[in-house]
Design a protein around this motif. Structure first.
Motif, PDB file in Angstrom:
ATOM      1  N   PRO A   3       0.809  -1.223   0.000  1.00  0.00           N
ATOM      2  CA  PRO A   3       0.000   0.000   0.000  1.00  0.00           C
ATOM      3  C   PRO A   3       0.840   1.269   0.000  1.00  0.00           C
ATOM      4  N   ALA A   4       1.954   1.266   0.727  1.00  0.00           N
ATOM      5  CA  ALA A   4       2.816   2.452   0.758  1.00  0.00           C
ATOM      6  C   ALA A   4       3.459   2.706  -0.595  1.00  0.00           C
ATOM      7  N   LEU A   5       3.859   1.638  -1.285  1.00  0.00           N
ATOM      8  CA  LEU A   5       4.476   1.788  -2.600  1.00  0.00           C
ATOM      9  C   LEU A   5       3.493   2.360  -3.616  1.00  0.00           C
ATOM     10  N   LEU A   6       2.258   1.913  -3.544  1.00  0.00           N
ATOM     11  CA  LEU A   6       1.280   2.274  -4.575  1.00  0.00           C
ATOM     12  C   LEU A   6       0.504   3.536  -4.232  1.00  0.00           C
ATOM     13  N   ARG A   7       0.641   4.034  -2.997  1.00  0.00           N
ATOM     14  CA  ARG A   7      -0.060   5.252  -2.595  1.00  0.00           C
ATOM     15  C   ARG A   7       0.768   6.464  -3.014  1.00  0.00           C
ATOM     16  N   THR A   8       0.835   6.687  -4.286  1.00  0.00           N
ATOM     17  CA  THR A   8       1.665   7.743  -4.846  1.00  0.00           C
ATOM     18  C   THR A   8       0.998   8.267  -6.105  1.00  0.00           C
ATOM     19  N   GLN A   9       1.489   9.390  -6.605  1.00  0.00           N
ATOM     20  CA  GLN A   9       0.884   9.969  -7.797  1.00  0.00           C
ATOM     21  C   GLN A   9       1.180   9.154  -9.047  1.00  0.00           C
ATOM     22  N   GLN A  10       2.396   8.618  -9.146  1.00  0.00           N
ATOM     23  CA  GLN A  10       2.768   7.806 -10.298  1.00  0.00           C
ATOM     24  C   GLN A  10       3.695   6.693  -9.859  1.00  0.00           C
ATOM     25  N   VAL A  11       3.467   5.507 -10.410  1.00  0.00           N
ATOM     26  CA  VAL A  11       4.325   4.345 -10.175  1.00  0.00           C
ATOM     27  C   VAL A  11       4.949   3.937 -11.504  1.00  0.00           C
ATOM     28  N   LEU A  12       6.260   3.846 -11.523  1.00  0.00           N
ATOM     29  CA  LEU A  12       6.977   3.335 -12.688  1.00  0.00           C
ATOM     30  C   LEU A  12       7.620   2.012 -12.307  1.00  0.00           C
ATOM     31  N   ALA A  13       7.178   0.931 -12.942  1.00  0.00           N
ATOM     32  CA  ALA A  13       7.789  -0.381 -12.737  1.00  0.00           C
ATOM     33  C   ALA A  13       8.785  -0.591 -13.868  1.00  0.00           C
ATOM     34  N   ILE A  14      10.061  -0.588 -13.528  1.00  0.00           N
ATOM     35  CA  ILE A  14      11.149  -0.592 -14.504  1.00  0.00           C
ATOM     36  C   ILE A  14      11.799  -1.966 -14.463  1.00  0.00           C
ATOM     37  N   VAL A  15      11.547  -2.779 -15.504  1.00  0.00           N
ATOM     38  CA  VAL A  15      11.862  -4.207 -15.417  1.00  0.00           C
ATOM     39  C   VAL A  15      12.540  -4.702 -16.691  1.00  0.00           C
ATOM     40  N   PRO A  16      13.858  -4.538 -16.802  1.00  0.00           N
ATOM     41  CA  PRO A  16      14.603  -5.143 -17.900  1.00  0.00           C
ATOM     42  C   PRO A  16      15.098  -6.541 -17.529  1.00  0.00           C
ATOM     43  N   GLU A  17      15.745  -7.222 -18.468  1.00  0.00           N
ATOM     44  CA  GLU A  17      16.509  -8.460 -18.267  1.00  0.00           C
ATOM     45  C   GLU A  17      15.669  -9.728 -18.386  1.00  0.00           C
ATOM     46  N   ALA A  18      16.277 -10.727 -19.026  1.00  0.00           N
ATOM     47  CA  ALA A  18      15.612 -12.002 -19.283  1.00  0.00           C
ATOM     48  C   ALA A  18      15.261 -12.739 -17.998  1.00  0.00           C
ATOM     49  N   ARG A  19      16.048 -12.557 -16.949  1.00  0.00           N
ATOM     50  CA  ARG A  19      15.777 -13.285 -15.707  1.00  0.00           C
ATOM     51  C   ARG A  19      14.464 -12.854 -15.054  1.00  0.00           C
ATOM     52  N   LYS A  20      13.902 -11.740 -15.505  1.00  0.00           N
ATOM     53  CA  LYS A  20      12.620 -11.276 -14.979  1.00  0.00           C
ATOM     54  C   LYS A  20      11.436 -11.702 -15.852  1.00  0.00           C
ATOM     55  N   ALA A  21      11.693 -12.423 -16.940  1.00  0.00           N
ATOM     56  CA  ALA A  21      10.626 -12.715 -17.908  1.00  0.00           C
ATOM     57  C   ALA A  21       9.482 -13.520 -17.293  1.00  0.00           C
TER      58      ALA A  21
END
Length: 258
Positions: free
Chosen positions: A198-216
């Motif tokens: 809830p603390a992470l998402l209680r914001t004006q904008q959320v940018l989820a920045i997710v590169p790399e094959a290990r995150k696929a």
């Protein structure tokens, strides 16, 4: 998956050809959010993630000439219990080296991993977040789908706390070894202090920045599995003010869009 833009639930998803293009677009979005907050209130409150996946983004953001860093107050998401800033894996050290010492924000609030009372430190940091409503949260997605250190066993979409002490699960600790921060799982601390979902998402904008094959696989689960703590990042599909930025590798497990 081919480059493009689409929506899953309420979540905007951007797929870029390369990690460098992803970093540049994320930096552009972040700079716009910071600029809007500074224009409106004279200051921007920004929370940053640590980890290897964020390095390209932070380099791109720091290289821009349109961010008024002297108007930015920074926060980070988590820190290992018992770890001091001199440790190579410390997230406090990560933030000092990549943001504070390089870009000189107006202020940066750190979590003290060595606090004698971790629960008290969590409460202290929660109070700071209460007093500094976030304009932007730049986060990643863990290999187990976690957001910050909200691993599946402890993730709570309705968490009553904003910051808490958690036990790290095995997959999370293995990831830290895989990223080169520790030589073996036994060296990874078992507990951390983390901002909650809830603390992470209680914001004006959320940018989820997710590169790399290990995150696929984690990306696939976040976009296709049921929205549940079993894959904490799945909650992003209910977050209309969030954007998920992927590159060719991290999007490789997704079906090809027409």
């Amino acid at each position: 998956m081919t480059a493009g833009e689409f929506t899953v639930g309420e979540l905007r998803v951007f797929v870029l050809e390369s990690a460098s293009e992803l970093a540049a677009l994320a930096a552009s979005h972040a700079a716009q959010s910071i600029g809007a907050a500074v224009h409106e209130r004279g200051v921007a409150h920004v929370m940053f993630a640590s980890g290897n996946s964020q390095l390209g983004f932070l380099d791109a953001l720091g290289s821009r000439g349109d961010v008024e860093w002297d108007r930015v107050v920074g926060f980070h998401m988590d820190e290992y219990v018992g770890m001091g800033a001199e440790h190579p894996a410390s997230f406090v050290r990560y933030m000092r080296e990549r943001i504070v010492d390089r870009l000189h924000p107006a202020d940066f609030h750190f979590i003290d991993g060595r606090a004698a009372d971790p629960q008290g430190e969590a409460a202290r940091y929660a109070a700071l977040l209460h007093d500094h409503a976030l304009d932007l949260c730049c986060l990643g997605i863990g290999e187990n789908g976690h957001l910050a250190f909200n691993d599946p066993p402890v993730a709570d979409f309705d968490d009553p706390l904003d910051v808490k002490v958690v036990e790290l699960d095995e997959a999370c600790r293995r990831q830290q070894v895989g990223e080169g921060h520790f030589a073996a799982v036994a060296e990874v601390p078992t507990h951390a202090i983390t901002a909650t979902i809830p603390a992470l998402l209680r914001t004006q904008q959320v940018l989820a920045i997710v590169p790399e094959a290990r995150k696929a696989n984690a990306v696939r689960r976040a976009l296709e599995d049921p929205i549940a703590p079993a894959c904490p990042a799945s909650i992003l599909r209910r977050t209309a003010h969030a954007a998920l930025l992927l590159d060719h590798e991290s999007s490789s497990a997704l079906p090809v869009k027409p």
